[in-house]
Design a protein around this motif. Structure first.
Motif, PDB file in Angstrom:
ATOM      1  N   ILE A 150      -6.192  -9.850   1.659  1.00 51.41           N
ATOM      2  CA  ILE A 150      -7.147 -10.042   2.999  1.00 51.41           C
ATOM      3  C   ILE A 150      -7.352  -9.092   3.079  1.00 51.41           C
ATOM      4  O   ILE A 150      -5.672  -8.652   3.851  1.00 51.41           O
ATOM      5  N   HIS A 151      -8.675  -8.563   3.467  1.00 49.44           N
ATOM      6  CA  HIS A 151      -8.450  -7.469   4.230  1.00 49.44           C
ATOM      7  C   HIS A 151      -9.466  -7.725   5.587  1.00 49.44           C
ATOM      8  O   HIS A 151     -10.546  -7.673   4.962  1.00 49.44           O
ATOM      9  N   ASP A 152      -8.577  -7.344   6.707  1.00 54.90           N
ATOM     10  CA  ASP A 152      -9.435  -7.472   8.140  1.00 54.90           C
ATOM     11  C   ASP A 152     -10.234  -5.661   8.182  1.00 54.90           C
ATOM     12  O   ASP A 152      -8.950  -5.368   8.742  1.00 54.90           O
ATOM     13  N   PRO A 153     -10.458  -5.639   8.409  1.00 55.34           N
ATOM     14  CA  PRO A 153     -11.504  -4.123   8.542  1.00 55.34           C
ATOM     15  C   PRO A 153     -10.179  -3.601   9.599  1.00 55.34           C
ATOM     16  O   PRO A 153     -10.032  -2.763  10.165  1.00 55.34           O
ATOM     17  N   ASN A 154     -10.643  -4.708  11.078  1.00 56.57           N
ATOM     18  CA  ASN A 154      -9.973  -4.220  12.272  1.00 56.57           C
ATOM     19  C   ASN A 154      -8.353  -4.692  12.359  1.00 56.57           C
ATOM     20  O   ASN A 154      -7.453  -3.782  13.205  1.00 56.57           O
ATOM     21  N   GLU A 155      -8.241  -4.300  12.010  1.00 56.53           N
ATOM     22  CA  GLU A 155      -6.593  -4.602  11.355  1.00 56.53           C
ATOM     23  C   GLU A 155      -6.076  -2.957  10.329  1.00 56.53           C
ATOM     24  O   GLU A 155      -5.002  -2.735  10.930  1.00 56.53           O
ATOM     25  N   GLY A 156      -6.677  -2.678   9.727  1.00 59.49           N
ATOM     26  CA  GLY A 156      -6.046  -1.538   8.562  1.00 59.49           C
ATOM     27  C   GLY A 156      -5.330  -1.736   7.609  1.00 59.49           C
ATOM     28  O   GLY A 156      -4.037  -1.173   7.577  1.00 59.49           O
ATOM     29  N   ARG A 157      -5.139  -3.542   7.320  1.00 57.54           N
ATOM     30  CA  ARG A 157      -4.103  -3.608   6.626  1.00 57.54           C
ATOM     31  C   ARG A 157      -4.468  -4.158   5.752  1.00 57.54           C
ATOM     32  O   ARG A 157      -5.224  -5.059   5.795  1.00 57.54           O
ATOM     33  N   LEU A 158      -3.824  -4.643   4.285  1.00 57.19           N
ATOM     34  CA  LEU A 158      -3.831  -5.337   3.607  1.00 57.19           C
ATOM     35  C   LEU A 158      -2.782  -6.812   3.217  1.00 57.19           C
ATOM     36  O   LEU A 158      -1.373  -6.386   3.526  1.00 57.19           O
ATOM     37  N   VAL A 159      -3.078  -7.946   3.482  1.00 57.36           N
ATOM     38  CA  VAL A 159      -2.265  -9.224   3.862  1.00 57.36           C
ATOM     39  C   VAL A 159      -2.067  -9.762   2.528  1.00 57.36           C
ATOM     40  O   VAL A 159      -3.076 -10.053   1.973  1.00 57.36           O
ATOM     41  N   TYR A 160      -0.682  -9.861   1.843  1.00 55.43           N
ATOM     42  CA  TYR A 160      -1.734 -10.283   0.658  1.00 55.43           C
ATOM     43  C   TYR A 160       0.116 -10.797   0.566  1.00 55.43           C
ATOM     44  O   TYR A 160       0.733 -11.092   1.104  1.00 55.43           O
ATOM     45  N   ALA A 161      -0.420 -12.232  -0.411  1.00 50.24           N
ATOM     46  CA  ALA A 161       1.160 -12.851  -1.182  1.00 50.24           C
ATOM     47  C   ALA A 161       0.825 -12.887  -2.343  1.00 50.24           C
ATOM     48  O   ALA A 161       0.343 -12.958  -3.197  1.00 50.24           O
ATOM     49  N   SER A 162       2.251 -12.821  -3.329  1.00 50.17           N
ATOM     50  CA  SER A 162       2.085 -12.198  -4.979  1.00 50.17           C
ATOM     51  C   SER A 162       3.007 -13.472  -5.516  1.00 50.17           C
ATOM     52  O   SER A 162       4.031 -14.489  -5.062  1.00 50.17           O
ATOM     53  N   ALA A 163       2.364 -14.076  -6.849  1.00 52.32           N
ATOM     54  CA  ALA A 163       3.450 -15.728  -6.727  1.00 52.32           C
ATOM     55  C   ALA A 163       3.960 -14.932  -8.460  1.00 52.32           C
ATOM     56  O   ALA A 163       2.960 -14.930  -9.493  1.00 52.32           O
ATOM     57  N   GLY A 164       4.592 -14.237  -8.307  1.00 54.81           N
ATOM     58  CA  GLY A 164       5.225 -13.062  -9.685  1.00 54.81           C
ATOM     59  C   GLY A 164       4.601 -12.029 -10.305  1.00 54.81           C
ATOM     60  O   GLY A 164       4.725 -12.066 -11.541  1.00 54.81           O
ATOM     61  N   HIS A 165       3.669 -12.036  -9.451  1.00 53.98           N
ATOM     62  CA  HIS A 165       2.539 -10.329 -10.174  1.00 53.98           C
ATOM     63  C   HIS A 165       3.565  -9.060  -9.767  1.00 53.98           C
ATOM     64  O   HIS A 165       3.995  -9.241  -9.562  1.00 53.98           O
ATOM     65  N   LEU A 166       2.288  -8.468 -10.206  1.00 50.71           N
ATOM     66  CA  LEU A 166       2.842  -6.737 -10.277  1.00 50.71           C
ATOM     67  C   LEU A 166       2.241  -6.448  -9.029  1.00 50.71           C
ATOM     68  O   LEU A 166       1.735  -7.361  -7.988  1.00 50.71           O
ATOM     69  N   PRO A 167       2.719  -5.526  -8.718  1.00 48.92           N
ATOM     70  CA  PRO A 167       3.094  -4.578  -7.006  1.00 48.92           C
ATOM     71  C   PRO A 167       1.960  -4.574  -6.701  1.00 48.92           C
ATOM     72  O   PRO A 167       1.435  -3.210  -7.994  1.00 48.92           O
ATOM     73  N   ILE A 168       1.183  -4.519  -5.724  1.00 47.66           N
ATOM     74  CA  ILE A 168      -0.527  -3.094  -5.819  1.00 47.66           C
ATOM     75  C   ILE A 168       0.464  -1.651  -5.071  1.00 47.66           C
ATOM     76  O   ILE A 168       1.611  -1.932  -4.607  1.00 47.66           O
ATOM     77  N   LEU A 169      -0.631  -1.555  -5.471  1.00 45.28           N
ATOM     78  CA  LEU A 169      -0.252   0.600  -5.457  1.00 45.28           C
ATOM     79  C   LEU A 169      -1.384   0.301  -4.723  1.00 45.28           C
ATOM     80  O   LEU A 169      -2.462   0.367  -4.715  1.00 45.28           O
ATOM     81  N   VAL A 170      -0.825   1.153  -3.134  1.00 45.02           N
ATOM     82  CA  VAL A 170      -2.021   1.840  -2.614  1.00 45.02           C
ATOM     83  C   VAL A 170      -1.553   3.463  -1.691  1.00 45.02           C
ATOM     84  O   VAL A 170      -0.772   3.640  -2.010  1.00 45.02           O
ATOM     85  N   ARG A 171      -2.844   4.726  -2.418  1.00 41.74           N
ATOM     86  CA  ARG A 171      -2.860   5.753  -2.146  1.00 41.74           C
ATOM     87  C   ARG A 171      -3.687   5.852  -0.645  1.00 41.74           C
ATOM     88  O   ARG A 171      -4.845   5.120  -0.637  1.00 41.74           O
ATOM     89  N   ASP A 172      -2.930   6.649   0.287  1.00 40.60           N
ATOM     90  CA  ASP A 172      -3.539   6.033   1.302  1.00 40.60           C
ATOM     91  C   ASP A 172      -4.644   8.068   1.465  1.00 40.60           C
ATOM     92  O   ASP A 172      -4.733   8.818   0.364  1.00 40.60           O
ATOM     93  N   GLU A 173      -4.621   8.203   2.609  1.00 45.47           N
ATOM     94  CA  GLU A 173      -5.873   9.371   2.652  1.00 45.47           C
ATOM     95  C   GLU A 173      -5.240  10.742   2.151  1.00 45.47           C
ATOM     96  O   GLU A 173      -5.860  11.925   1.959  1.00 45.47           O
ATOM     97  N   SER A 174      -4.373  11.164   1.942  1.00 46.61           N
ATOM     98  CA  SER A 174      -2.949  12.287   1.945  1.00 46.61           C
ATOM     99  C   SER A 174      -2.395  12.154   0.964  1.00 46.61           C
ATOM    100  O   SER A 174      -2.183  13.181   0.616  1.00 46.61           O
ATOM    101  N   GLY A 175      -3.436  11.026  -0.122  1.00 46.80           N
ATOM    102  CA  GLY A 175      -3.127  11.215  -1.387  1.00 46.80           C
ATOM    103  C   GLY A 175      -1.046  10.615  -1.773  1.00 46.80           C
ATOM    104  O   GLY A 175      -1.130  10.308  -2.898  1.00 46.80           O
ATOM    105  N   VAL A 176      -0.448  10.433  -1.280  1.00 50.86           N
ATOM    106  CA  VAL A 176       0.155   9.480  -0.913  1.00 50.86           C
ATOM    107  C   VAL A 176       0.247   8.092  -1.071  1.00 50.86           C
ATOM    108  O   VAL A 176      -0.735   7.144  -0.950  1.00 50.86           O
TER     109      VAL A 176
END
Length: 549
Positions: free
Chosen positions: A292-318
């Protein structure tokens, strides 16, 4: 009864006894060297079968002429025709002996058999060419065997008719293609035909089934707008292949959309899905990420059931990798999932994917994920461009052996005139009789500064007043009023510390309360409520903004 006495009278007993007696007498006579018995008479008195001619004594040409397979014999470097059997003549007609194979046996030239004859003659080893369709319309398997013929070597061509096997194999392949097309059609029809477009995110997705030799799997993805500016994102993979996996995928995707409307935390959605997966098929398991993405929080809250990890590239490229899966796959049961979070501020790009993108038979899974991280670090552009680049960098082609699903989302950093269309304003409510007037004054000032039309301004102030009044009466501190505008809608949200969710009800004429939520539901485009992670609740409503002329 004495069977011994009666056994001599049983049918066949006397004949067998006589045969034994004659055999013994003949043997004794041969032993004594008696020459008075003719040879023919001696042969008749023995049970031994007559001698069989040896294979070496058989006439080779007569045998080859009667063989139902096609036989041809060529010799010399230009493969001059020395012999063809009757079956070959029946199939392709009379062939001139002594001529080179290219002219004498043009059908072998069409089948590309001449280079094979050269290989056999040069290497002295037999070669086989399986199931080739000849000009007569039938299929043959050709075996070329070297034959020694004096100074010049030769090659024996032996062709077996495998037309029935080839036609059966083609029918089987056609059936498999039909089943695969059915599964692919079902799979694509169950995936979203058009992705929902949240106000604050730009999203693209791709799905590519496995190659023609692989049965389609159960990969899926979805984007669900929850209201109040929040967006749910989901990607999953049903284990197994074929129509069954696609059907289970469709049921899980439908259930995810239904549970998402409850606006539950991610781990609670997966908990419900886990129980449903067991009911659908106890032998079928699936992996899934619900975020779930909430624009007010600036975070992605998630839960995983044995799935592969989410990848996030920030504005600096990391590139950041979300924590490892927080629970086992769906359908295993007996596990409490938990939620995690990863930053997703303006300028960030997140990627959700299935194992077909990173898993290879000759590589470790972590190596595939690390390669995807490197590709994401250098992938820029729109979400669709990023999606295509990641698929290409992973070497996914049309004949890939596994399904691939990729979901890319970007939280753009807005500047200039575009930033004026996305605004936030918040007010802490301390309670007391002055809270409601302060909330109305704050909402009126903010909506005026955002230059809303008068009608929308008044409706927004009324909705803020009713939500604040409802929170003051039924909630507990801390309380907050938040106003948010996007390029498409106005969102008003009030949070407090009480976790009892309001519900819309019909107030009786004598009731002093119960009309606030009904008024908000009537004047707003949409409304809803949810429990907040730290305890408490949020009640929100939204108004669709008029499109500019």
């Amino acid at each position: 009864m004495n069977f011994t006495r009666w056994s001599a009278r049983l049918p066949g007993t006397q004949r067998r006894a006589a045969a034994r007696t004659d055999h013994a007498v003949t043997a004794d006579r041969r032993t004594e060297g008696a020459g008075s018995v003719p040879a023919a008479r001696a042969e008749q008195l023995t049970d031994e079968p007559p001698p069989v001619p040896a294979v070496d004594d058989l006439p080779v040409r007569e045998v080859l002429d009667r063989v139902p397979a096609l036989v041809a014999l060529v010799h010399g470097p230009d493969h001059r025709l020395a012999y063809v059997n009757d079956a070959y003549v029946t199939a392709f007609g009379v062939r001139p002996l002594g001529e080179p194979t290219r002219e004498a046996l043009p059908e072998l030239d069409e089948l590309g058999l001449l280079p094979l004859l050269d290989q056999v003659l040069r290497s002295g080893k037999p070669r086989t060419l399986k199931s080739r369709k000849a000009p007569d319309g039938r299929s043959y398997t050709f075996t070329c065997t070297p034959v020694a013929q004096g100074d010049d070597g030769g090659v024996l061509v032996f062709a077996t008719d495998v037309t029935d096997h080839a036609e059966a194999a083609e029918r089987l392949r056609a059936s498999e293609r039909s089943q695969r097309e059915t599964a692919v059609t079902l799979q694509r029809s169950l995936l979203p035909q058009e992705l929902e477009e949240p106000d604050d995110l730009r999203i693209a997705a791709t799905y590519q089934p496995g190659g023609t030799e692989a049965a389609v799997g159960g990969d899926w993805y979805d984007v669900i707008t929850l209201g109040g500016g929040r967006t749910a994102l989901v990607i999953g993979d049903v284990m197994g292949r074929g129509v069954r996996a696609a059907a289970v995928m469709g049921q899980l995707r439908t259930a995810v959309r239904a549970y998402a409307r409850l606006d539950l935390p991610p781990h609670e959605v997966l908990q419900l899905l886990d129980g449903l997966a067991i009911e659908i098929d106890p032998n079928q398991i699936a992996t899934c990420v619900y975020a779930i993405h909430d624009p007010n929080e600036g975070r992605l809250v998630y839960a995983s059931a044995g799935h592969l990890p989410i990848l996030v590239r920030d504005e600096s490229g990391v590139v950041l990798r979300a924590d490892e899966p927080t629970g086992p796959p769906l359908g295993t049961g007996g596990w409490m999932h938990s939620s995690g979070s990863i930053p997703l501020g303006p300028g960030s790009t997140a990627v959700l994917y299935t194992d077909g993108l990173v898993e290879r038979r000759n590589e470790d899974l972590d190596e595939g994920i690390a390669a995807l991280q490197r590709a994401l670090a250098g992938a820029t552009g729109t979400p669709q461009v990023v999606c295509d680049r990641l698929v290409r960098s992973a070497g996914v082609t049309a004949d890939h052996d596994d399904d691939v699903a990729v979901l890319v989302l970007q939280h753009p950093a807005r500047t200039g005139p575009d930033s004026d269309l996305f605004r936030n304003a918040a007010l802490e409510l301390l309670g007391g009789v002055e809270a409601a007037p302060r909330a109305r004054a704050f909402a009126s000032g903010v909506l005026t500064s955002w230059r809303f039309p008068t009608e929308l301004h008044d409706l927004g102030v009324l909705a803020a007043s009713e939500l604040v009044a409802n929170s003051l009466q039924h909630g507990i501190p801390p309380m907050r009023l938040r106003l948010r505008r996007t390029d498409r809608r106005l969102i008003i949200e009030v949070t407090d510390g009480d976790d009892h969710l309001p519900r819309r009800r019909r107030a009786e004429p004598g009731d002093e309360s119960g009309r606030g939520i009904a008024i908000v539901a009537t004047i707003a485009t949409n409304w809803g409520s949810r429990r907040t992670p730290g305890g408490g609740k949020a009640v929100w409503c939204e108004f669709v903004l008029p499109r500019p002329a």
